[in-house]
Design a protein around this motif. Structure first.
Motif, PDB file in Angstrom:
ATOM      1  N   GLY A 116     -18.939 -26.131 -36.073  1.00  0.00           N
ATOM      2  CA  GLY A 116     -18.970 -24.806 -35.469  1.00  0.00           C
ATOM      3  C   GLY A 116     -17.951 -23.916 -36.160  1.00  0.00           C
ATOM      4  O   GLY A 116     -17.819 -23.928 -37.389  1.00  0.00           O
ATOM      5  N   TYR A 117     -17.229 -23.113 -35.369  1.00  0.00           N
ATOM      6  CA  TYR A 117     -16.153 -22.305 -35.940  1.00  0.00           C
ATOM      7  C   TYR A 117     -14.940 -23.188 -36.149  1.00  0.00           C
ATOM      8  O   TYR A 117     -14.233 -23.535 -35.207  1.00  0.00           O
ATOM      9  CB  TYR A 117     -15.808 -21.127 -35.028  1.00  0.00           C
ATOM     10  N   GLY A 118     -14.712 -23.584 -37.371  1.00  0.00           N
ATOM     11  CA  GLY A 118     -13.584 -24.432 -37.725  1.00  0.00           C
ATOM     12  C   GLY A 118     -12.952 -23.936 -39.009  1.00  0.00           C
ATOM     13  O   GLY A 118     -13.359 -22.907 -39.578  1.00  0.00           O
ATOM     14  N   LEU A 119     -11.989 -24.652 -39.489  1.00  0.00           N
ATOM     15  CA  LEU A 119     -11.217 -24.238 -40.658  1.00  0.00           C
ATOM     16  C   LEU A 119     -12.115 -23.978 -41.861  1.00  0.00           C
ATOM     17  O   LEU A 119     -12.018 -22.939 -42.517  1.00  0.00           O
ATOM     18  CB  LEU A 119     -10.175 -25.308 -40.987  1.00  0.00           C
ATOM     19  N   PHE A 120     -13.007 -24.910 -42.153  1.00  0.00           N
ATOM     20  CA  PHE A 120     -13.752 -24.813 -43.404  1.00  0.00           C
ATOM     21  C   PHE A 120     -14.974 -23.896 -43.292  1.00  0.00           C
ATOM     22  O   PHE A 120     -15.325 -23.222 -44.258  1.00  0.00           O
ATOM     23  CB  PHE A 120     -14.151 -26.220 -43.864  1.00  0.00           C
ATOM     24  N   SER A 121     -15.600 -23.861 -42.121  1.00  0.00           N
ATOM     25  CA  SER A 121     -16.705 -22.913 -41.947  1.00  0.00           C
ATOM     26  C   SER A 121     -16.185 -21.478 -42.022  1.00  0.00           C
ATOM     27  O   SER A 121     -16.827 -20.604 -42.619  1.00  0.00           O
ATOM     28  CB  SER A 121     -17.417 -23.166 -40.617  1.00  0.00           C
ATOM     29  N   ILE A 122     -15.024 -21.234 -41.436  1.00  0.00           N
ATOM     30  CA  ILE A 122     -14.421 -19.902 -41.513  1.00  0.00           C
ATOM     31  C   ILE A 122     -13.998 -19.589 -42.946  1.00  0.00           C
ATOM     32  O   ILE A 122     -14.119 -18.444 -43.419  1.00  0.00           O
ATOM     33  CB  ILE A 122     -13.221 -19.794 -40.555  1.00  0.00           C
ATOM     34  N   ALA A 123     -13.515 -20.604 -43.678  1.00  0.00           N
ATOM     35  CA  ALA A 123     -13.118 -20.388 -45.078  1.00  0.00           C
ATOM     36  C   ALA A 123     -14.310 -19.968 -45.924  1.00  0.00           C
ATOM     37  O   ALA A 123     -14.229 -19.024 -46.718  1.00  0.00           O
ATOM     38  CB  ALA A 123     -12.486 -21.656 -45.635  1.00  0.00           C
ATOM     39  N   PHE A 124     -15.439 -20.656 -45.753  1.00  0.00           N
ATOM     40  CA  PHE A 124     -16.636 -20.287 -46.514  1.00  0.00           C
ATOM     41  C   PHE A 124     -17.143 -18.903 -46.101  1.00  0.00           C
ATOM     42  O   PHE A 124     -17.612 -18.130 -46.952  1.00  0.00           O
ATOM     43  CB  PHE A 124     -17.739 -21.336 -46.312  1.00  0.00           C
ATOM     44  N   SER A 125     -17.060 -18.581 -44.808  1.00  0.00           N
ATOM     45  CA  SER A 125     -17.486 -17.259 -44.339  1.00  0.00           C
ATOM     46  C   SER A 125     -16.606 -16.164 -44.940  1.00  0.00           C
ATOM     47  O   SER A 125     -17.102 -15.102 -45.346  1.00  0.00           O
ATOM     48  CB  SER A 125     -17.428 -17.200 -42.810  1.00  0.00           C
ATOM     49  N   THR A 126     -15.309 -16.418 -44.995  1.00  0.00           N
ATOM     50  CA  THR A 126     -14.379 -15.448 -45.576  1.00  0.00           C
ATOM     51  C   THR A 126     -14.638 -15.279 -47.062  1.00  0.00           C
ATOM     52  O   THR A 126     -14.572 -14.155 -47.601  1.00  0.00           O
ATOM     53  CB  THR A 126     -12.931 -15.889 -45.335  1.00  0.00           C
ATOM     54  N   PHE A 127     -14.939 -16.377 -47.731  1.00  0.00           N
ATOM     55  CA  PHE A 127     -15.279 -16.325 -49.154  1.00  0.00           C
ATOM     56  C   PHE A 127     -16.507 -15.443 -49.372  1.00  0.00           C
ATOM     57  O   PHE A 127     -16.535 -14.596 -50.275  1.00  0.00           O
ATOM     58  CB  PHE A 127     -15.537 -17.743 -49.657  1.00  0.00           C
ATOM     59  N   VAL A 160     -21.869   1.146 -47.196  1.00  0.00           N
ATOM     60  CA  VAL A 160     -20.723   1.592 -46.407  1.00  0.00           C
ATOM     61  C   VAL A 160     -20.738   0.917 -45.039  1.00  0.00           C
ATOM     62  O   VAL A 160     -19.725   0.402 -44.564  1.00  0.00           O
ATOM     63  CB  VAL A 160     -20.738   3.130 -46.249  1.00  0.00           C
ATOM     64  N   TRP A 161     -21.911   0.900 -44.398  1.00  0.00           N
ATOM     65  CA  TRP A 161     -22.008   0.288 -43.065  1.00  0.00           C
ATOM     66  C   TRP A 161     -21.789  -1.219 -43.150  1.00  0.00           C
ATOM     67  O   TRP A 161     -21.260  -1.820 -42.202  1.00  0.00           O
ATOM     68  CB  TRP A 161     -23.358   0.592 -42.424  1.00  0.00           C
ATOM     69  N   MET A 162     -22.185  -1.821 -44.255  1.00  0.00           N
ATOM     70  CA  MET A 162     -21.921  -3.250 -44.406  1.00  0.00           C
ATOM     71  C   MET A 162     -20.420  -3.518 -44.417  1.00  0.00           C
ATOM     72  O   MET A 162     -19.929  -4.439 -43.759  1.00  0.00           O
ATOM     73  CB  MET A 162     -22.565  -3.773 -45.685  1.00  0.00           C
ATOM     74  N   VAL A 163     -19.689  -2.692 -45.151  1.00  0.00           N
ATOM     75  CA  VAL A 163     -18.232  -2.838 -45.184  1.00  0.00           C
ATOM     76  C   VAL A 163     -17.629  -2.504 -43.822  1.00  0.00           C
ATOM     77  O   VAL A 163     -16.729  -3.204 -43.333  1.00  0.00           O
ATOM     78  CB  VAL A 163     -17.629  -1.946 -46.286  1.00  0.00           C
ATOM     79  N   VAL A 164     -18.129  -1.454 -43.181  1.00  0.00           N
ATOM     80  CA  VAL A 164     -17.636  -1.075 -41.852  1.00  0.00           C
ATOM     81  C   VAL A 164     -17.852  -2.220 -40.859  1.00  0.00           C
ATOM     82  O   VAL A 164     -16.998  -2.486 -39.999  1.00  0.00           O
ATOM     83  CB  VAL A 164     -18.332   0.214 -41.360  1.00  0.00           C
ATOM     84  N   SER A 165     -18.988  -2.899 -40.962  1.00  0.00           N
ATOM     85  CA  SER A 165     -19.280  -3.995 -40.020  1.00  0.00           C
ATOM     86  C   SER A 165     -18.234  -5.092 -40.096  1.00  0.00           C
ATOM     87  O   SER A 165     -17.932  -5.747 -39.089  1.00  0.00           O
ATOM     88  CB  SER A 165     -20.671  -4.581 -40.303  1.00  0.00           C
ATOM     89  N   THR A 166     -17.667  -5.294 -41.276  1.00  0.00           N
ATOM     90  CA  THR A 166     -16.710  -6.390 -41.449  1.00  0.00           C
ATOM     91  C   THR A 166     -15.361  -6.103 -40.782  1.00  0.00           C
ATOM     92  O   THR A 166     -14.545  -7.007 -40.636  1.00  0.00           O
ATOM     93  CB  THR A 166     -16.472  -6.676 -42.939  1.00  0.00           C
TER      94      THR A 166
END
Length: 606
Positions: A116-127, A160-166
């Motif tokens: 689920g939401y864990g260290l490595f899933s969040i790392a890949f999402s951030t990447f 722009v909206w894609m960046v705003v969403s983040t």
């Protein structure tokens, strides 16, 4: 001559990239669509059978991330690149970003189902998030050299909206640390991301690419500045409905009403030109790809029409309390408008393969989409009318959902067949191309194997994603070690249960639960998003149960037991505006359900 010869050699590889990249890009997009559909099918199976290997909420996170960031993101960015970028050297830059994005998606695909939401899933999402910024930077740089028009304007705004969403994603960590994950702003950060992704990034990209396609065909479309302003304003105003989900307010519903009216007007003005063009320029009855485009356009108009109905407050409340409507609406955008609308444009340009196998796949997908939407919306309407469930509803929606991976298998077969076809090229270029394809295939294989291997190694090192290794969070209120009141917090202080079970009262309670709760909870002990209802009256006092139903926001903020449940579920229970009388009806059905399943009820009252 030598200089010219060296220049020709230096440009061989980029030119081959320009020819091979579109189908490779789209094949990976379809592959991630297939994976997302398998995760979605597994989620459907939870309601008809046992799935002991993986948790529902982990599959939900995997499904949503791969659908949005795998299929949706790669489809949109791929079409943007191949529509506007012709320079082979620049295409090579996008190829590198694409390969890294594939790695990020593979990492999310492997880690989310397990942890689920864990260290490595969040790392890949951030990447993936950082790669999207890199894509935006380079694409804006390339768009400077392209003639301005309405299509280009909408596409630039989509980025722009894609960046705003983040912004919502970056806000999650500080909000969780300062205010706690129980705070409504934590939930709204997620909703901010989803709102601007679906209604901003994806919809604007679809509109911009559709107008650009028409402009390339010589059909110029000019959208006035007031219409564009109305479109942008509606994007922000309609976010009020997401805020109302956790903080019900007539002012928020009125704000949303203004937004949906502006949105419907702007959509109609923009799409009216596209519909007129399609009616005059294409033969709908003979071209199956145009059928797909029509599905996309009709889905987008249906989205606007459905949202326009939310000007009625009671309808607005239904929209975010009946889960079937919420899921049906998201699918209307992602599967209807984006998949079929942009899929048709990609087919027209031969970036997605169009042959008999592909046609069978798309027809299967269309049938899966239409049938699942009918089932979802019909069931939602029955729940609103308190008429119960369609017979074998969960089996029917499972079977309809099974058509998605089936159709996508046909699309993958079509894409792979096209990848291995021989093209008639000059001998020298053909030789160079084969060398490049061999090298590229080896690189892709090693990349996939390395990313999968790294992901598996990371999961093993973190104990397979167990809760002990995901880290824990203690909300500020829980840190004070409050003594939980067994009656909870709210105006219900005492409940007279009476003698036996009141059947009429219980049936009314079941109708409310069917409508507002069964998408996240089951009547047995099976955990889906939240724990099963079975045994709840034996664990909690009647007063606590009714206070949790009617005073959910305060309970989540102040009651230690409710906070502990939230920590387990990681999904904030919404305020469903349930009255005291309705909460008593729900309690009565809980008593009936517990007595039938466990042989007793109300043990917590003793």
């Amino acid at each position: 001559m030598n200089t010219a010869h060296k220049y020709m050699e230096s440009t061989q590889m980029p030119s081959i990239v320009a020819k091979s990249l579109p189908k490779t890009w789209m094949t990976w997009a379809v592959f991630f669509f297939f994976c997302a559909s398998v995760f979605g099918l597994a989620m459907r199976y939870f309601f008809i059978g046992d799935f002991p290997v993986l948790e529902y909420k982990n599959l939900l996170h995997a499904h949503s991330h791969i659908a949005l960031l795998g299929w949706g993101y790669l489809l949109v960015t791929g079409i943007l690149v191949f529509t506007f970028i012709q320079n082979p050297i620049r295409l090579n830059i996008y190829r590198k970003i694409f390969l890294l994005t594939v790695i990020a998606n593979l990492g999310m695909m492997v880690t989310f189902p397990v942890q689920g939401y864990g260290l490595f899933s969040i790392a890949f999402s951030t990447f993936h998030l950082l790669l999207s910024y890199a894509f935006t930077y380079h694409f804006f740089k390339d768009l400077k050299n392209i003639k301005s028009n309405t299509g280009k304007t909408l596409i630039m705004l989509s980025l722009v909206w894609m960046v705003v969403s983040t912004i919502g994603l970056w806000a999650i960590a500080p909000i969780g640390s300062i205010l706690g994950r129980l705070h409504p702003l934590y939930y709204l950060s997620v909703q901010w991301f989803l709102h601007f992704q679906l209604n901003g990034w994806f919809v604007y990209a679809l509109l911009g690419l559709l107008l650009s396609f028409m402009e390339k065909k010589g059909y110029s479309v000019q959208i006035s500045t007031p219409i564009l302003i109305a479109l942008h304003l509606s994007l922000f105003l309609t976010f009020a409905l997401s805020v109302a989900w956790s903080n019900p307010s007539n002012y928020l519903l009125a704000t949303n009403a203004i937004g949906v009216i502006l949105q419907a007007f702007a959509y109609w003005i923009i799409l009216k030109s596209a519909i007129k063009y399609l009616n005059h320029q294409t033969n709908l009855s003979k071209n199956w790809i145009n059928h797909l485009l029509w599905i996309g356009l009709i889905s987008l108009l249906a989205k606007a029409a459905i949202q326009a109905a939310l000007i009625i407050p009671d309808v607005a409340n239904i929209a975010f309390t009946i889960r079937n409507y919420v899921i049906g609406f998201i699918h209307l955008v992602m599967l209807g408008a984006i998949t079929f609308g942009l899929g048709a444009l990609a087919l027209n340009q031969n970036w997605l393969v169009k042959n008999l196998i592909s046609k069978i796949g798309w027809i299967t997908l269309a049938f899966a989409f239409v049938s699942s939407e009918i089932i979802l919306l019909t069931q939602g309407t029955l729940l609103w009318a308190k008429m119960g469930f369609i017979p074998q509803y969960h089996l029917l929606i499972f079977l309809a959902s099974a058509l998605f991976p089936l159709g996508l298998i046909f699309l993958l077969i079509a894409q792979w067949q096209a990848s291995f076809q021989k093209h008639q090229l000059p001998k020298f270029i053909h030789k160079q191309k084969n060398q490049f394809k061999s090298k590229n295939t080896e690189t892709m294989k090693s990349t996939v194997l390395m990313s999968l291997g790294a992901a598996m190694l990371l999961m093993v090192s973190c104990g397979g994603g167990s809760s002990e290794n995901q880290g824990s969070y203690t909300p500020p209120s829980a840190q004070k070690e409050k003594v939980a009141d067994p009656k909870g917090i709210g105006e219900i202080k005492n409940v007279d249960l009476g003698d036996g079970i009141d059947e009429a009262l219980a049936q009314k309670g079941k109708a409310i639960l069917d409508m507002k709760c069964t998408a996240c909870y089951q009547y047995d002990g099976k955990r889906v998003v939240g724990p099963g209802f079975e045994g709840v009256t034996n664990r909690r006092r009647a007063e606590w149960i009714m206070n949790m139903i009617t005073n959910v926001d305060v309970m989540l903020d102040e009651d230690p037991v409710a906070q502990k449940l939230f920590e387990e579920c990681l999904t904030r229970m919404p305020n469903q505006n349930i009255s005291l009388d309705e909460s008593r009806q729900i309690l009565e059905y809980f008593r009936k359900n517990d007595f039938e399943r466990t042989g007793g009820s109300d043990a917590a009252m003793n």
